[in-house]
Scaffold this motif. Structure first.
Motif, mmCIF file in Angstrom:
data_model
loop_
_atom_site.group_PDB
_atom_site.id
_atom_site.type_symbol
_atom_site.label_atom_id
_atom_site.label_comp_id
_atom_site.label_asym_id
_atom_site.label_seq_id
_atom_site.Cartn_x
_atom_site.Cartn_y
_atom_site.Cartn_z
ATOM 1 N N MET A 230 -6.421 11.144 2.388
ATOM 2 C CA MET A 230 -6.168 9.682 2.508
ATOM 3 C C MET A 230 -6.879 8.969 3.615
ATOM 4 N N VAL B 135 -10.619 8.741 2.848
ATOM 5 C CA VAL B 135 -10.817 8.061 2.046
ATOM 6 C C VAL B 135 -10.949 6.658 2.505
ATOM 7 N N LYS B 136 -9.807 6.166 3.255
ATOM 8 C CA LYS B 136 -9.802 4.755 4.006
ATOM 9 C C LYS B 136 -10.539 4.491 4.701
ATOM 10 N N ASP C 86 -1.408 1.981 1.342
ATOM 11 C CA ASP C 86 -1.451 0.822 0.251
ATOM 12 C C ASP C 86 -0.351 -0.026 0.265
ATOM 13 N N LEU D 138 -6.839 -3.583 -7.519
ATOM 14 C CA LEU D 138 -6.576 -2.277 -7.785
ATOM 15 C C LEU D 138 -5.002 -1.830 -7.473
ATOM 16 N N LEU D 139 -4.429 -2.236 -6.463
ATOM 17 C CA LEU D 139 -3.197 -1.856 -5.956
ATOM 18 C C LEU D 139 -2.285 -3.137 -5.974
ATOM 19 N N ASP E 291 -1.698 5.084 -6.688
ATOM 20 C CA ASP E 291 -2.136 4.571 -5.340
ATOM 21 C C ASP E 291 -2.953 5.824 -4.673
ATOM 22 N N SER E 292 -3.718 5.491 -3.353
ATOM 23 C CA SER E 292 -4.478 6.243 -2.767
ATOM 24 C C SER E 292 -3.774 7.528 -2.286
ATOM 25 N N ILE F 225 -10.436 3.878 -12.656
ATOM 26 C CA ILE F 225 -10.960 2.770 -11.729
ATOM 27 C C ILE F 225 -10.307 3.247 -10.081
ATOM 28 N N ALA F 226 -9.145 3.512 -10.034
ATOM 29 C CA ALA F 226 -8.531 4.100 -8.872
ATOM 30 C C ALA F 226 -9.119 5.304 -8.231
ATOM 31 N N THR G 121 -12.419 4.736 -6.630
ATOM 32 C CA THR G 121 -12.021 4.030 -5.489
ATOM 33 C C THR G 121 -11.731 5.002 -4.477
ATOM 34 N N PHE G 122 -10.807 5.840 -4.752
ATOM 35 C CA PHE G 122 -9.918 6.570 -3.550
ATOM 36 C C PHE G 122 -10.206 7.949 -3.704
ATOM 37 N N THR G 123 -11.117 8.437 -4.372
ATOM 38 C CA THR G 123 -11.365 9.863 -4.391
ATOM 39 C C THR G 123 -12.215 10.139 -2.943
ATOM 40 N N SER G 124 -11.583 11.453 -2.511
ATOM 41 C CA SER G 124 -12.331 12.033 -1.133
ATOM 42 C C SER G 124 -13.516 12.774 -1.696
#
Lengths: 246, 357
Positions: free
Chosen positions: A121, A124-125, A159, A190-191, B46-47, B76-77, B80-83
């Motif tokens: 996480m 990614v952030k 999030d 998205l969130l 979520d992430s 879509i999520a 955006t959030f995949t590592s």
């Protein structure tokens, strides 16, 4: 009509004897980007800090998720704070920790996620704010703009349902500023995030704002949509949109 | 979570609140062959949820491109959030043992060079500053003298009195056994004038003023105030350090004199109340035993102690790294280094003046 996620009624804020905010009543709606505008020193940051109880309001009511927070005990308010992210004006990263550890704080404190999930996480952030390479650096090794982006990564680590941003674009180049706006919009969609932003950047306001709150000398001068703000006859608001920047 | 036909089906919410429990559940299927993760029935993500999916893919050694079945929202999520597509950060190679020694030696030599330049700068500008006040804030020397001298007088007086009482009491207990009560005056006079007065004052000043000098300059450094002074063509040493240097130079002999007199007075109290000596005899003995040389040595070395405090405080202040934490660190380092060098200088002084006496 949507139910407000934050509801402020007759809020008065003071520093000593000096009144900073006078009877502010305003509602913030979910999944909207609300921009707080006004000249320097008009009480924008004070408003955010009073909502989040970083300063105790002098009087009035602040409700978040329909719960009165001004009289709430610390433990109960901590639950609210775990659903809220805040990007401070100067980043406010902990200088003794690496960027990775800074972002890990809320994730380790407020979730039971495994170490490897937390690590993913964080990566990614940081990647979302184009700062993947700085993961092992400490804040003193970063430029002002990088610090702000790292602080944003920390603010969105969990999030949060509500994100507060105090001048996110200040000190950033136009490209980074635009990509930050894109990220804010992406997070909103998205969130389903509710975002409250203090900014002076007109380009940024046009890109992201759904609703405008305009403060002048601690009083609420305007509260409405971006379109309404552009067409209003209130001189201060009109001047802002004409000149572009205070 | 459900397992069917080499596929793991996930449904409902995949968020930071549900992931820990799902992770435990996933471990139960670790023995099964899983080729696909079905996320069609996921309603919220979520992430943390995406990080969990990536985690499962890594553990199952699956390719995200052909082993995920997602609905539009998850897709879509995920994008955006995949590592999965983040490139690993290059870790800098650690220096080998000899390179480390070389690097540390170079740094050490550089720090000595910087320190010597700073000492030269401080002495130069302090000397120039006596005649030319340009580049200094008006009244800053008095302000600093009040802080370094007047504000410290109380604590120095109190501790000197207590130290005087302790020294006299402990030595009196021994001297009484030999009927040598009068020598407590000798001991108090010599020890307070040549050693205890100067060193006690210096250590208190190192803790009080040394820390303040280091933290003030370090804070100015990290908040770019020093750079701002430079940009206004103001020499920061002249503006910030010289007033402190002048103030401490003025204050130290006065503080040491006060400390010495009060310490001897503490001895006098013990002599009169515990050893049955008269005050006149005690005072006469003190003047008899003291020489001008002792007084000059005591006061003389206190100047060096004072300058060490300012120089070390400034050195650490100007060389701060990082933010608030750095300021705290250099403040501690400055106090420790000041006390260390004060004791070293004291030892050198003793060797020079008392070794052959």
């Amino acid at each position: 009509m949507k139910k407000p996620i934050i509801s402020i009624k007759d809020l008065v804020a003071k520093y000593g004897d000096k009144t900073i905010l006078e009877n502010i009543s305003v509602d913030i709606y979910p999944q909207e980007v609300t921009v707080i505008l006004g000249s320097s020193g008009c009480g924008k940051t004070t408003l955010i800090k009073n909502i989040l109880k970083l300063y105790q309001p002098f009087s009035g009511s602040v409700k978040i998720f329909d719960k009165e927070v001004t009289s709430m005990d610390e433990q109960e308010f901590d639950d609210i704070l775990s659903k809220v992210g805040m990007l401070f004006q100067n980043g406010a990263l902990l200088n003794s920790l690496s960027i990775f550890d800074n972002i890990a704080i809320p994730l380790e404190q407020h979730t039971k996620l495994s170490k490897s999930v937390i690590e993913k996480m964080i990566k990614v952030k940081l990647d979302l704010v184009n700062l993947g390479h700085a993961i092992n650096m400490v804040p003193s090794e970063l430029s002002g703009g990088m610090k702000k982006r790292a602080a944003l990564a920390r603010a969105i680590a969990l999030d949060p349902d509500i994100l507060f941003c105090d001048e996110p674009s200040a000190g950033l180049d136009p490209l980074t500023s635009a990509s930050l706006d894109d990220l804010i919009l992406k997070l909103k969609n998205l969130l389903n995030m509710t975002i409250l932003i203090v900014t002076h950047e007109l380009a940024s306001i046009y890109r992201i704002a759904d609703r405008i709150i305009f403060l002048d000398n601690g009083r609420l001068l305007f509260n409405g949509t971006l379109e309404e703000a552009k067409q209003t006859d209130i001189p201060e608001v009109k001047t802002f949109f004409e000149i572009g920047k205070f | 979570m459900e397992y069917r036909e080499q596929t793991l089906f996930l449904d409902g919410e995949l968020t930071k609140y549900t992931v820990p429990a799902l992770n435990d559940e996933f471990l139960k299927y670790s023995g099964q062959i899983i080729l696909t993760l079905d996320l069609q029935k996921v309603t919220k993500i979520d992430s943390a949820g995406i990080a969990f999916i990536d985690e499962m893919l890594t553990k199952l050694k699956l390719d995200p491109n052909n082993s995920l079945s997602m609905n539009e929202m998850v897709e879509i999520a995920y994008s955006t959030f995949t590592s999965a597509e983040i490139k690993p950060v290059k870790v800098e190679n650690k220096l080998d043992f000899f390179t480390q020694i070389g690097s540390n030696s170079t740094k050490f030599l550089q720090s000595i060079k910087d320190g010597l330049f700073l000492i030269a700068d401080i002495f130069y500008w302090s000397f120039v500053g006596i005649f030319n006040k340009k580049g200094q804030r008006k009244g800053s020397v008095i302000q600093q003298a009040l802080f370094i001298g007047v504000d410290a007088l109380g604590i120095i007086a109190l501790l000197s009195m207590i130290l005087g009482l302790i020294l006299a009491l402990q030595s009196a207990a021994q001297l009484r056994q030999f009927g040598a009560n009068i020598f407590v005056a000798d001991l108090m006079a010599v020890s307070m004038v040549t050693e205890m007065g100067p060193i006690l004052t210096a250590i208190i000043l190192a803790g009080r003023s040394g820390s303040s000098i280091a933290s003030e300059i370090a804070t100015m450094q990290v908040t770019e105030e020093i750079d701002a002074l430079k940009m206004m063509a103001i020499n920061p040493i002249r503006y910030v350090v010289v007033p402190k240097f002048h103030a401490i130079t003025i204050c130290i002999p006065l503080l040491v004199t006060a400390s010495t007199l009060i310490g001897i007075f503490g001895g006098l109290i013990v002599a009169v109340t515990y050893l049955d000596l008269s005050a006149t005899v005690f005072i006469n003995r003190v003047f008899e035993i003291l020489t001008l040389r002792d007084a000059i040595i005591g006061l003389g070395k206190s100047y060096f102690f004072a300058w060490v405090i300012v120089i070390i405080g400034s050195y650490y202040g100007f060389n701060v790294k990082g933010g608030a934490e750095g300021v705290g660190k250099v403040t501690t380092q400055a106090v420790v280094a000041s006390i260390f060098w004060i004791i070293i200088l004291d030892a050198i002084n003793s060797l020079i003046f008392y070794f052959n006496v």
